[in-house]
Each structure stands twice: as structure tokens, then as C-alpha cells.
Design a protein around this motif. Sequence first.
Motif, short mmCIF file in Angstrom:
data_model
loop_
_atom_site.label_atom_id
_atom_site.label_comp_id
_atom_site.label_asym_id
_atom_site.label_seq_id
_atom_site.Cartn_x
_atom_site.Cartn_y
_atom_site.Cartn_z
N ILE A 157 72.52 22.21 37.56
CA ILE A 157 72.49 21.88 36.13
C ILE A 157 72.61 20.36 36.00
O ILE A 157 73.52 19.76 36.59
CB ILE A 157 73.64 22.57 35.39
CG1 ILE A 157 73.47 24.09 35.49
CG2 ILE A 157 73.69 22.13 33.92
CD1 ILE A 157 74.60 24.89 34.86
N MET A 158 71.68 19.73 35.26
CA MET A 158 71.70 18.27 35.18
C MET A 158 71.13 17.79 33.84
O MET A 158 70.01 18.15 33.47
CB MET A 158 70.88 17.68 36.33
CG MET A 158 70.96 16.16 36.47
SD MET A 158 72.63 15.51 36.75
CE MET A 158 72.90 16.00 38.47
N ASN A 159 71.94 17.01 33.14
CA ASN A 159 71.52 16.43 31.85
C ASN A 159 71.12 17.49 30.84
O ASN A 159 70.29 17.25 29.96
CB ASN A 159 70.35 15.45 32.05
CG ASN A 159 70.75 14.30 32.95
OD1 ASN A 159 71.90 13.87 32.93
ND2 ASN A 159 69.81 13.81 33.75
N PHE A 160 71.70 18.69 30.97
CA PHE A 160 71.42 19.76 30.01
C PHE A 160 72.59 19.86 29.04
O PHE A 160 73.68 20.28 29.42
CB PHE A 160 71.22 21.10 30.75
CG PHE A 160 70.94 22.22 29.79
CD1 PHE A 160 69.66 22.43 29.31
CD2 PHE A 160 71.96 23.04 29.34
CE1 PHE A 160 69.41 23.45 28.40
CE2 PHE A 160 71.71 24.06 28.43
CZ PHE A 160 70.44 24.26 27.96
N ASN A 161 72.38 19.42 27.81
CA ASN A 161 73.46 19.39 26.81
C ASN A 161 73.02 20.11 25.55
O ASN A 161 71.86 20.01 25.15
CB ASN A 161 73.80 17.93 26.48
CG ASN A 161 74.33 17.19 27.69
OD1 ASN A 161 75.18 17.70 28.42
ND2 ASN A 161 73.80 16.00 27.93
#
Lengths: 311, 311
Positions: free
Chosen positions: B100-104
Amino acid sequence: MEKEFVFGHQNPDTDAIGTAIAFSYLQNKLGYNTEAVALGEPNDETAYALKKFGFKAPRVIKEAAPEVKAVMLVDHNEPQQSVSDIDKVKVTHVVDHHRIMNFNTADPLYYRAEPKGCTSTIVWKMFNENNVEIPEKLAGLMLSAIISDTLLLKSPTTTDEDKEAVEALAKIAGVDYKEYGLAMLKAGTNIDDKSEEDLIDLDAKSFELNGHNVRVAQINVVDLADALKRKEDFLKAMEASSKDNNYDMFMLLITNILDSDSEALVVGSDETKALFEKAFNTKLEDSEVKLPGVVSRKKQVVPPLTDAFNA
Amino acid sequence: MEKEFVFGHQNPDTDAIGTAIAFSYLQNKLGYNTEAVALGEPNDETAYALKKFGFKAPRVIKEAAPEVKAVMLVDHNEPQQSVSDIDKVKVTHVVDHHRIMNFNTADPLYYRAEPKGCTSTIVWKMFNENNVEIPEKLAGLMLSAIISDTLLLKSPTTTDEDKEAVEALAKIAGVDYKEYGLAMLKAGTNIDDKSEEDLIDLDAKSFELNGHNVRVAQINVVDLADALKRKEDFLKAMEASSKDNNYDMFMLLITNILDSDSEALVVGSDETKALFEKAFNTKLEDSEVKLPGVVSRKKQVVPPLTDAFNA
């Protein structure tokens, strides 16, 4: 298998502590080696639930890395709400019911989020999916978590699955959930023996809103007018905490659990207070405003604040 | 209920397209109103699988917001791998098997990630958990996705549940998965009729590694030496693409699906090439290096690169 910690957020509530115990139990049944720990002492409500169902409070940890290499998070994912050295350990599992924010990993992991009223509702589903039986006392603890997060199924965060879980868990635990639930919630409303400094930190979370560091605390009471007699001291404590921790805004939500209404106290810069007023389409008077029907930080406070701060 | 799109990542592979179709089918059975779409045309392998099981390629979209307010993502979560206007729509569901990366998000959502070989394995579990029957042809498509992502269960990303899913889905679909799987994989290895520019973009993903913009592309072949005859033209295409898209490093992984070995071509600055060499404890010779046993970008390429770039 190497041991992993399972824990909920800082300033733990009944969901954070109860669900950590429940998820740790489930994962151990599935072959993992976990210990449920906590990032703080249980509050009065959680202590009441733990005692009722015969659990000891989980050990409080300040850091994870000195003891384990990997951890499982329940009821939170945002790093600033987690253990202080979260960047030094690997997160292998998350079970949560909040927005996802600033949560980044190097490797694939297990992540189970659902927009339910309580993390224990999701863990209840996972017990069922994996055909693992829920012991009577653990069912009581998971029930307590759902009652706590949904204010006895009255919060707007409540879903049909929370209701199903409460019915099923109350049956396993052998309790009348309405009677028990009201007693448990009331156990968490005694604010007379606590300082304002403690009260604004008991159930408080930090949020990064478009570069602003925003603190949102919540207190449950049964008499709003009585709590507001301490307003000036609450505001002083909030100002001091903001100064010490560089909060750009501090909001205290005082919620009457009997009629599901709240009063908000807010301190911050003129800019952040204006954004607060825009978020709730209201006007602060002497740092205070009524928020009728608002009981959920997650569903009724953070989303409008996020929108206002990002606009 | 208002329509939502379901789609996989840019430069879609058989998992991105097949699992979008499968998850859309499941969600519609559960009461949602979804349409499976794609962020690009199917590659040769995916086209083979779609044709074999009687599916049309999903409609290709460039933007989501003009048509829907909300979307469901499969097989990715990183914004730069998603639809171009992902910030203009609400993500309500994610099913994925990546980091999970840069998922906001602003709101709670459904997020189901597991470190399995293929997203379709997770969706297969969700069909079972929800007691929804998998139609014969859809089982064939989900089987194709798992075979593709795990290189016929030979990739180190393969888990026991991927194997169980392949057995179960092959039975429903009524195919010999080994025979069908090899034919499907071979259908994706014909590079003769494609330009170098196309080949380095067919299955390529961008990663933000500690502030560096890193592109990792992969091509499956049955003859490495034959593919490497085009090395100089690959390098030229990678240099040109890096210049046009501001990539700090471009890595092309050419994988022999028959013996599970790869050869890597790398272009970039001296700094990023040194980090590449550190990540794989190896030396580039004339922009090229053998990576024996490396077949998985997710498990064998991105984690060591992440570590090296963050060190």
C-alpha cells in the motif's frame, strides 16, 4: 513462528483493547504467535468491560521494535495514532474501520477494512469465515466493543452487520445487551474524579488535514450542562496541549450518550477556527457550539473537516 | 443504486482485466451496480484468455469522473498506477495483493488485501465467503489471471491458497490448467510484431521510491537470447521514455517463462544505477545483468529496490 504484537491505537478505547484481544485470539488459532498489547491503560468503560468478562488489561508497551519485528494493527492505521516506533517494525496485518491515511508499506500485507461501526464486527465476520468458535467471555468483550463504538447501536456509523454481530455475540455471551450496554457506557461517563488535562487526552486522536495538525478529543457524559461548568478549564488545557504538541486546532466533542447530542469546544488559529465553522456550517460563540446529533468523530467530524481543510 | 466502475491498473494484464470482470460480477450479485472497465486494451495473453472463455474486452476509459462518482479498484492502489482522474472520484472498494503506497481516503472504505499470488485468488475466497456461485466461464477467466500472475504456480509469490484456487477454478471451468496455462502464457510471448516502444510499455508500472520516479517494465518470452538481439533498441526506447516522463530509472525485466530466469536492462543516472546494483548485489555490464530466478516484480524487484533507495 516468531511472535508479533497485536494492538489498537493510542489512548485506547474498548474497541482498540477488546478487538486486539479478539484478533490475537483468532490469529493464534490460525497458526500465528501473537500477544495482544495496548498503547495505554484502559479507560473506565473498558476496565468495566474487561472486569465483567474476566480479562486482565493487556500489557502497555511504549515501543514495539525492542521486542518484535512485526506487528498487527487493529482499529487504526494512521502512523501518528500508532506505536511511537511504528516505522521500525513491519506491519503484517491490519483490521480497521477508518479512512486510510499516510499508511505505506514496502511489502504486500493483509489489510481488512470495512466501513462498519466497530472493528469487532469485522473480526466477528472473520471468526465465522474461518470457522473458529468464539469463547463465551471473548464474545462478551467483542460485544462491549461494538456497544462502545456505536453507542448501543444508536450512532449513525451503525450498520446492519453491527446489529447482527451484537445479537449473535450477546447470545454467545449470555447477556441482555441493552441492560449491560447502558451500564457499561455509564461506567465511562464519570468525569468528576479526572483533571481537564486527563479528560482531553483520554479519547483523543490526531489527524493531518492538508498540512494542519488537528487534534479531536471526545468525552462521553450523561449531563452536558454539568460538564460545561468546567468549560474555561477545558479551554485552558486545550490551549496548553496545543502549544506543547504543535496542534493547529484542538476540538473537544462532549457527547451526551443518552440523547446522542454533542457540544464542541474549539481552540486554534483564526484560520483553523474559520475552517471549523465552514465544515459544520455554524458559528462558534465564545469557542463553543452545539452540534445536534453529532456523536461520531469518524463519520460526522473528520470527513467535513477534511473537506473544509482541503477546499 | 448509482453505478460504479471496477477496474485494474494501467497497462492492464490478465489479473487486472480478469479480476475486474470477476469482482464486478460478485459485487452486482451482492446488490451493487457496477461495470467492469479497463485502463487499456488487453495484451495478447489476456486477449487469448478472454477469447477462450467467451468474454469481450472491457470498454477502455481514460477518465472516470465524467461518468461515475465512485469506483472500485482491483489489483492496484497506488494513484499513479490508476485512472488519470482518480483524485476526482471516491474509492469505495479495493481488492489487491500489492504493497500500500500513497493511497489516502477521506472516508472509511472496503479494503481487502492479502499477500497472495493473484488478486483473483482473493476474489475466489470472497465468492466462497458470500456463498455466490462462480459461473463456468468466469471461473476460466479467474483461473487465467492466477496462471498469469504466478507463471503457472512457479513464481515465488505463489501461496497454498493460489494452488487451491487454481484446482477449484479449473474444475468449475472444466479445463486442464497445465495444458491451457502453458498455451495462454505462450500466447503472450510473441514480441516479433511489436516495436520496442510498445514492448517497454505493455506491462510497466511506476513506483515512487524515496522521491525517485522509477519505472519497472516486464516482458515474458520463451527465448532470452532472441529477445536480447534487440537490446540496443530497447535501451534507446527506455532512454527516450525516461526523458519524456521524467523517470529517474527505467528497468526492463525480460523473463523466460519456461525456466523462470530473467535478464534486466537498466537505464538511469549513475546514482540510481548504483542503487540498483546495491539492491541486487550485482554489477551492470553495458546496462545489462542476469537475475537468475527473479520473475516477480512485486516480490523480488520492488522490495529490494525500496530498501536500497531508502537506505
